[in-house]
Design an enzyme around this catalytic site. Sequence first.
Site, PDB file in Angstrom:
ATOM      1  CD  GLU A 181       2.623  -7.196  10.100  1.00 39.46           C
ATOM      2  OE1 GLU A 181       3.307  -6.422  10.798  1.00 39.46           O
ATOM      3  OE2 GLU A 181       3.112  -7.932   9.225  1.00 39.46           O
ATOM      4  CB  ALA A 223      -0.939  -0.006   1.204  1.00 38.99           C
ATOM      5  CE  LYS A 248      -5.016 -11.107  26.689  1.00 37.85           C
ATOM      6  NZ  LYS A 248      -4.464 -10.254  27.785  1.00 37.85           N
ATOM      7  NE  ARG A 270       2.682 -13.632  27.912  1.00 38.42           N
ATOM      8  CZ  ARG A 270       3.191 -13.345  29.090  1.00 38.42           C
ATOM      9  NH1 ARG A 270       4.484 -13.074  29.203  1.00 38.42           N
ATOM     10  NH2 ARG A 270       2.430 -13.315  30.168  1.00 38.42           N
ATOM     11  CD  GLU A 294       3.036  -8.057   4.665  1.00 39.84           C
ATOM     12  OE1 GLU A 294       2.003  -7.364   4.682  1.00 39.84           O
ATOM     13  OE2 GLU A 294       4.061  -7.769   5.318  1.00 39.84           O
TER      14      GLU A 294
END
Length: 545
Positions: free
Chosen positions: A227, A65, A279, A275, A345
């Site tokens: 992300e 992008a 979650k 970690r 990705e």
Amino acid sequence: MLACRKPGLRPPLLLLLPLLGPLGPCSPGTPAAAAPADDAAELEFFTERPLHLVSPAFLSFTIDANLATDPRFFTFLGSSKLRTLARGLAPAYLRFGGNKGDFLIFDPKKEPAFEERSYWLSQSNQDICKSGSIPSDVEEKLRLEWPFQEQVLLREQYQKKFTNSTYSRSSVDMLYTFASCSGLNLIFGVNALLRTTDMHWDSSNAQLLLDYCSSKNYNISWELGNEPNSFQRKAGIFINGRQLGEDFIEFRKLLGKSAFKNAKLYGPDIGQPRRNTVKMLKSFLKAGGEVIDSVTWHHYYVNGRIATKEDFLNPDILDTFISSVQKTLRIVEKIRPLKKVWLGETSSAFGGGAPFLSNTFAAGFMWLDKLGLSARMGIEVVMRQVLFGAGNYHLVDGNFEPLPDYWLSLLFKKLVGNKVLMASVKGPDRSKFRVYLHCTNTKHPRYKEGDLTLYALNLHNVTKHLELPHHLFNKQVDKYLIKPSGTDGLLSKSVQLNGQILKMVDEQTLPALTEKPLHPGSSLGMPPFSYGFFVIRNAKVAACI
């Protein structure tokens, strides 16, 4: 048992690690004769039924992008040469996304850049997919300016300091036309960082984009955010998995009220399963996993700033991918067991890739091994970062010249089918002599149903030979061996196939990918630090028919 699973179902996770090793009692047929020398490795094939069925678009790719940061450079997507290269990798998804996607705002009133306008004017009254390329003076100007823009984009990426940019209707048109004319299915990543005062997703800008794309009858799939586990670092905004799930539900409702009610929605495009990311993924899947069509996550092996050539050749680093896949599959199987998992990705090194490595022959070991492991472990689609753009991990460079991983991808597309089988190397060489097996792509005019495609990586510093299983020993085999071209060795940016340098014939013509037939009964020789494909003809494997 593995042999009893239906095609397309993932094997139990406990079996995934042993897949790199001997197959044990599942392996059919008579074992091949003992290896005649230290440089020979005996193969075992498991071909009773497919382990998985991957998508015909299994090998897909992205446009970052950040190309929209300065929309003038979107004009590159009008290049007939770039479209020819993209078309060679069809069928595929083209994902438009990345960190910058959460800092892009659609402005339907924004005028196109001069370069975009020049391109559209040059295409008037012509079939836009068959017409000429970018006006030569415009292309030359953009190419001269691109290295400077590339540094701007990389600096923003390294510093994780992003600023908002706007993009126009013209930019959307340019992106969609590129995908459509190249035979690609566009996946568009929408900004997830637009927030209301109570931190819910503000969908008003997405609504403007949907309205425009609907008016053009565009066929697009969608993502929301990139992300999200790193939103705090990139934008100082924390969003938990439950909130993200609710945002996806809102987006699905938005799509349902538009011309995109049947469009696909993918997410959450989360980072590697560490970690806090684990979650977030769990809570996202519980809250909003029902509304997505596939679960997407991202993977890179190493930090591009500090990676070494040795990292790219290290089987221990290649094997780190296995545990990441296992963790992700385990989470999805527990919470949303019917959802497909995509690598949304991926490339060799994060941060734009490793300079003088990610764009060389050496990068092919990571890329081919990742494709093999992904297929073997049940990942349905793998999206390579990037086709073209800033950094070092692109398939095509700033002059639209294909790099080694492009040629590797092209061969994969032409030779490898979507039915995944199992191959392993007997003995202690498994980690440095890595092999994968599929049914052959029967769209290749030379091959037919029942044929097998073996692809292999030799990470040894000596020539090695593969011995086919006994029942296939006398079959005709076509070799497609890839080696670096020129004096740069593993760091070469050009490659040869069976001794012939690969390069485009002209801007609209890819070269023939010519096989080298081997004498029946020959071992499959692989020089040190090489990779390649072997098509076993007339194998008559029932699972491939």
